[in-house]
Design a protein around this motif. Structure first.
Motif, PDB file in Angstrom:
ATOM      1  N   ASN A 154       0.844  -1.111  -0.144  1.00 57.20           N
ATOM      2  CA  ASN A 154      -0.129   0.050   0.020  1.00 57.20           C
ATOM      3  C   ASN A 154       0.879   1.104  -0.018  1.00 57.20           C
ATOM      4  O   ASN A 154       1.847   1.260   0.690  1.00 57.20           O
ATOM      5  CB  ASN A 154      -0.763   0.020   1.348  1.00 57.20           C
ATOM      6  CG  ASN A 154      -2.094  -0.995   1.119  1.00 57.20           C
ATOM      7  OD1 ASN A 154      -2.320  -1.398  -0.057  1.00 57.20           O
ATOM      8  ND2 ASN A 154      -2.667  -1.323   2.123  1.00 57.20           N
ATOM      9  N   CYS A 155       0.657   2.304  -0.957  1.00 55.73           N
ATOM     10  CA  CYS A 155       1.326   3.264  -1.222  1.00 55.73           C
ATOM     11  C   CYS A 155       1.497   3.959   0.176  1.00 55.73           C
ATOM     12  O   CYS A 155       0.399   4.394   0.924  1.00 55.73           O
ATOM     13  CB  CYS A 155       0.897   4.262  -2.127  1.00 55.73           C
ATOM     14  SG  CYS A 155       1.836   5.982  -2.254  1.00 55.73           S
ATOM     15  N   GLU A 156       2.533   4.402   0.669  1.00 55.45           N
ATOM     16  CA  GLU A 156       2.781   5.190   1.825  1.00 55.45           C
ATOM     17  C   GLU A 156       1.963   6.810   2.066  1.00 55.45           C
ATOM     18  O   GLU A 156       1.816   7.447   3.013  1.00 55.45           O
ATOM     19  CB  GLU A 156       4.297   5.394   2.334  1.00 55.45           C
ATOM     20  CG  GLU A 156       4.724   5.820   3.649  1.00 55.45           C
ATOM     21  CD  GLU A 156       4.339   4.825   4.589  1.00 55.45           C
ATOM     22  OE1 GLU A 156       4.439   3.707   4.395  1.00 55.45           O
ATOM     23  OE2 GLU A 156       4.333   5.342   5.869  1.00 55.45           O
ATOM     24  N   ARG A 157       1.848   7.049   0.869  1.00 53.71           N
ATOM     25  CA  ARG A 157       1.409   8.457   0.676  1.00 53.71           C
ATOM     26  C   ARG A 157       0.049   8.594   0.225  1.00 53.71           C
ATOM     27  O   ARG A 157      -0.782   9.340   0.789  1.00 53.71           O
ATOM     28  CB  ARG A 157       2.167   9.257  -0.489  1.00 53.71           C
ATOM     29  CG  ARG A 157       3.580   9.597   0.124  1.00 53.71           C
ATOM     30  CD  ARG A 157       4.201   9.977  -1.110  1.00 53.71           C
ATOM     31  NE  ARG A 157       5.736  10.557  -0.720  1.00 53.71           N
ATOM     32  CZ  ARG A 157       6.676  10.961  -1.460  1.00 53.71           C
ATOM     33  NH1 ARG A 157       6.614  10.763  -2.822  1.00 53.71           N
ATOM     34  NH2 ARG A 157       7.788  11.376  -0.873  1.00 53.71           N
ATOM     35  N   CYS A 158      -0.427   7.718  -0.800  1.00 53.71           N
ATOM     36  CA  CYS A 158      -1.921   7.904  -1.200  1.00 53.71           C
ATOM     37  C   CYS A 158      -2.723   6.495  -0.795  1.00 53.71           C
ATOM     38  O   CYS A 158      -3.827   6.354  -0.972  1.00 53.71           O
ATOM     39  CB  CYS A 158      -1.944   8.100  -2.688  1.00 53.71           C
ATOM     40  SG  CYS A 158      -1.430   6.620  -3.651  1.00 53.71           S
ATOM     41  N   ASN A 159      -1.925   5.539  -0.310  1.00 56.95           N
ATOM     42  CA  ASN A 159      -2.782   4.238   0.265  1.00 56.95           C
ATOM     43  C   ASN A 159      -3.109   3.260  -0.796  1.00 56.95           C
ATOM     44  O   ASN A 159      -3.907   2.420  -0.649  1.00 56.95           O
ATOM     45  CB  ASN A 159      -3.930   4.817   1.163  1.00 56.95           C
ATOM     46  CG  ASN A 159      -3.889   3.501   2.230  1.00 56.95           C
ATOM     47  OD1 ASN A 159      -3.036   2.521   2.660  1.00 56.95           O
ATOM     48  ND2 ASN A 159      -5.200   3.303   2.666  1.00 56.95           N
ATOM     49  N   LEU A 172       0.439   7.737 -11.376  1.00 56.78           N
ATOM     50  CA  LEU A 172       0.006   9.061 -10.707  1.00 56.78           C
ATOM     51  C   LEU A 172      -0.131   8.555  -9.222  1.00 56.78           C
ATOM     52  O   LEU A 172      -1.219   8.087  -8.822  1.00 56.78           O
ATOM     53  CB  LEU A 172      -1.091   9.763 -11.671  1.00 56.78           C
ATOM     54  CG  LEU A 172      -1.329  11.252 -10.694  1.00 56.78           C
ATOM     55  CD1 LEU A 172      -0.168  12.004 -11.120  1.00 56.78           C
ATOM     56  CD2 LEU A 172      -2.647  11.801 -11.321  1.00 56.78           C
ATOM     57  N   CYS A 173       0.591   9.338  -8.436  1.00 57.67           N
ATOM     58  CA  CYS A 173       0.301   9.230  -7.214  1.00 57.67           C
ATOM     59  C   CYS A 173      -0.089  10.768  -6.453  1.00 57.67           C
ATOM     60  O   CYS A 173       0.554  11.676  -6.413  1.00 57.67           O
ATOM     61  CB  CYS A 173       1.654   8.865  -6.209  1.00 57.67           C
ATOM     62  SG  CYS A 173       1.542   8.976  -4.584  1.00 57.67           S
ATOM     63  N   THR A 174      -1.184  10.928  -5.866  1.00 51.82           N
ATOM     64  CA  THR A 174      -1.776  12.258  -5.502  1.00 51.82           C
ATOM     65  C   THR A 174      -1.816  12.190  -3.895  1.00 51.82           C
ATOM     66  O   THR A 174      -2.469  11.434  -3.281  1.00 51.82           O
ATOM     67  CB  THR A 174      -2.906  12.642  -6.071  1.00 51.82           C
ATOM     68  OG1 THR A 174      -2.898  12.228  -7.440  1.00 51.82           O
ATOM     69  CG2 THR A 174      -3.396  13.979  -5.816  1.00 51.82           C
ATOM     70  N   HIS A 213       5.419   8.167  -8.896  1.00 49.96           N
ATOM     71  CA  HIS A 213       5.475   6.800  -8.402  1.00 49.96           C
ATOM     72  C   HIS A 213       5.056   6.620  -7.020  1.00 49.96           C
ATOM     73  O   HIS A 213       4.883   7.544  -6.395  1.00 49.96           O
ATOM     74  CB  HIS A 213       7.012   6.369  -8.284  1.00 49.96           C
ATOM     75  CG  HIS A 213       7.996   6.389  -9.639  1.00 49.96           C
ATOM     76  ND1 HIS A 213       7.614   5.300 -10.558  1.00 49.96           N
ATOM     77  CD2 HIS A 213       8.798   7.394 -10.183  1.00 49.96           C
ATOM     78  CE1 HIS A 213       8.650   5.944 -11.796  1.00 49.96           C
ATOM     79  NE2 HIS A 213       9.229   6.948 -11.162  1.00 49.96           N
ATOM     80  N   HIS A 214       4.476   5.564  -6.795  1.00 45.27           N
ATOM     81  CA  HIS A 214       4.057   5.227  -5.399  1.00 45.27           C
ATOM     82  C   HIS A 214       5.386   4.859  -4.514  1.00 45.27           C
ATOM     83  O   HIS A 214       6.364   4.663  -4.971  1.00 45.27           O
ATOM     84  CB  HIS A 214       2.878   4.306  -5.242  1.00 45.27           C
ATOM     85  CG  HIS A 214       1.695   4.058  -6.072  1.00 45.27           C
ATOM     86  ND1 HIS A 214       0.915   5.395  -5.892  1.00 45.27           N
ATOM     87  CD2 HIS A 214       1.162   3.745  -6.973  1.00 45.27           C
ATOM     88  CE1 HIS A 214      -0.220   5.370  -6.591  1.00 45.27           C
ATOM     89  NE2 HIS A 214       0.012   4.254  -7.493  1.00 45.27           N
ATOM     90  N   VAL A 215       5.135   4.939  -3.374  1.00 46.24           N
ATOM     91  CA  VAL A 215       6.527   4.641  -2.423  1.00 46.24           C
ATOM     92  C   VAL A 215       5.860   3.589  -1.250  1.00 46.24           C
ATOM     93  O   VAL A 215       4.729   3.764  -1.124  1.00 46.24           O
ATOM     94  CB  VAL A 215       7.003   6.132  -1.917  1.00 46.24           C
ATOM     95  CG1 VAL A 215       7.407   6.800  -2.914  1.00 46.24           C
ATOM     96  CG2 VAL A 215       6.002   6.757  -1.136  1.00 46.24           C
TER      97      VAL A 215
HETATM   98 ZN   LIG Z   1       0.759   6.665  -3.912  1.00 49.13          ZN
END
Ligand SMILES: [Zn+2]
Ligand SMILES: [Zn+2]
Length: 402
Positions: A154-159, A172-174, A213-215
């Motif tokens: 799961n992306c640390e930023r956008c989940n 795209l990671c918002t 990118h997702h992280v």
């Molecule tokens: Zn993300």
């Protein structure tokens, strides 16, 4: 204003006897006065004296009038007594008693011997069981119920859930770079980065920043060891030393990795090690705002394994080292080391459920401002070390030991 008094700020108080602006001006006046009276003391010591004296006056003052009154007497006496603290009083009380000196006082000039300090530090070591509760990896045991780590994260930023093997493909990671905070008055959550509320109907609610990118981050042992296994310091013999550590980290294609490591010696205050580290994965985001690392810094990066060869030695990190840090589990987990002798200021000095930040702890303890811009691991390591020194009554500038 002299060029030496940057960063000189009045200590924090719950109730202010006088407006901050006034306290700030007077503090600088006090510093100038001390500089004139005590020509031999170094600037950082004079700064701490000025902050401590101002704070003492502020504490005994109940109104702006009494603050100005006590302060004018103090400034007068400093000149009259040539800054001999044994002869100066604040609100009738002696600043420095002749009989007993307070070990907490910044004005205290008493140097300490190494045995005293080592005893105090040993008393502060945190029990390994408590370390484990705070997400320190203490053993290389994989739990029986562990099933091989998922291909997804799961992306640390956008989940958003994404396939780890596809992390380098453009997407795209918002997201919002800062965590949402609760506003008691409006009873809503809002993001401090852009002011958007979670109940807003605008697209901005989803995030004010975009990335390609997702992280992701890992924090369990089986996942962390996939990049590189942990090394136990218990196999490295060496002399007992006390080291403050701080790492800067970045998001890479393999997760969250170390990109800079700083090690500072507690007794000499010398920076013993400070290098840029080349991570295993491809860099996605250096978090420059927090890490202070820029892409051009990476040109001088040293591979992780070479870094470990240089720091895990009899002279540097070994089984007898006392390691000092703030939230050190994050650092040790990206360094991939297991160590038992730890002093963690985030565990020791947090009250309640949430850990205090190093920024706040440093301000409360030392009246010093750090992390005003990009973070700097050497500044953070030194600040953490100085918090400990202040707490155990060791003069921060002491570098000579018996
Ligand atoms: Zn993300
Ligand atoms: Zn935002």
């Amino acid at each position: 204003m002299s060029k030496h008094n940057t960063g000189l700020m009045p200590g924090e108080l719950k109730t202010q006897p006088a407006p901050f602006q006034d306290r700030y001006k007077i503090l600088h006046k006090l510093f100038d006065q001390l500089t004139r009276c005590r020509l031999k003391a170094d600037t950082s010591r004079l700064k701490r004296m000025a902050i401590e004296l101002e704070l003492r006056v502020a504490k005994v003052s109940t109104s702006p009038q009494s603050y100005r009154f006590h302060m004018s007497i103090l400034l007068r006496d400093l000149v009259k007594e040539k800054a001999n603290f044994k002869k100066i009083k604040i609100a009738g009380k002696q600043i420095m008693s002749n009989t007993k000196t307070s070990s907490n006082s910044l004005i205290n000039t008493k140097t300490r011997d190494k045995d005293y300090v080592m005893q105090k530090l040993t008393d502060m070591l945190i029990d390994p069981k408590i370390l484990e509760k705070h997400k320190y990896i203490m053993s290389r045991i994989i739990p029986d119920d562990y099933t091989a780590s998922s291909d997804y994260a799961n992306c640390e930023r956008c989940n958003t859930k994404f396939k780890k093997s596809k992390i380098m493909l453009d997407t795209l990671c918002t997201y919002h770079p800062q965590k949402k905070i609760y506003n008691k008055e409006s009873k809503t959550h809002m993001f401090p980065c852009c002011g958007e509320s979670t109940t807003s109907t605008s697209f901005m609610r989803l995030g004010c920043k975009k990335a390609e990118h997702h992280v992701f981050k890992n924090d369990s042992y089986p996942e962390l060891r996939e990049i590189s296994d942990f090394l136990k310091t218990s196999v490295i013999d060496g002399k007992e030393n006390v080291l403050a550590l701080d790492c800067e980290m970045a998001f890479t294609s393999k997760g969250f990795e170390m990109v800079r490591l700083t090690i500072v010696d507690f007794f000499t205050c010398k920076v013993l090690f400070d290098e840029i580290v080349e991570p295993f994965g491809d860099i996605i985001d250096l978090n420059t705002l927090f890490s202070g690392i820029h892409s051009e810094d990476m040109e001088q990066a040293i591979p992780y394994l070479d870094i470990m060869d240089r720091i895990l030695t009899t002279d540097l990190i070994n089984r007898n080292s006392i390691l000092i840090g703030h939230g050190l589990e994050n650092d040790l987990n990206v360094m991939r080391i297991i160590h038992e002798r730890i002093i963690d200021t985030a565990i020791l000095f947090s009250v309640g459920k949430y850990k205090t930040s190093l920024k706040n702890l440093t301000f409360e303890t030392l009246s010093e401002k750090i992390q005003t811009g990009e973070h700097d691991s050497s500044q953070d390591a030194i600040a953490t070390m100085n918090v400990i020194k202040k707490k155990i009554g060791v003069p921060i500038e002491q570098v000579k030991w018996d």
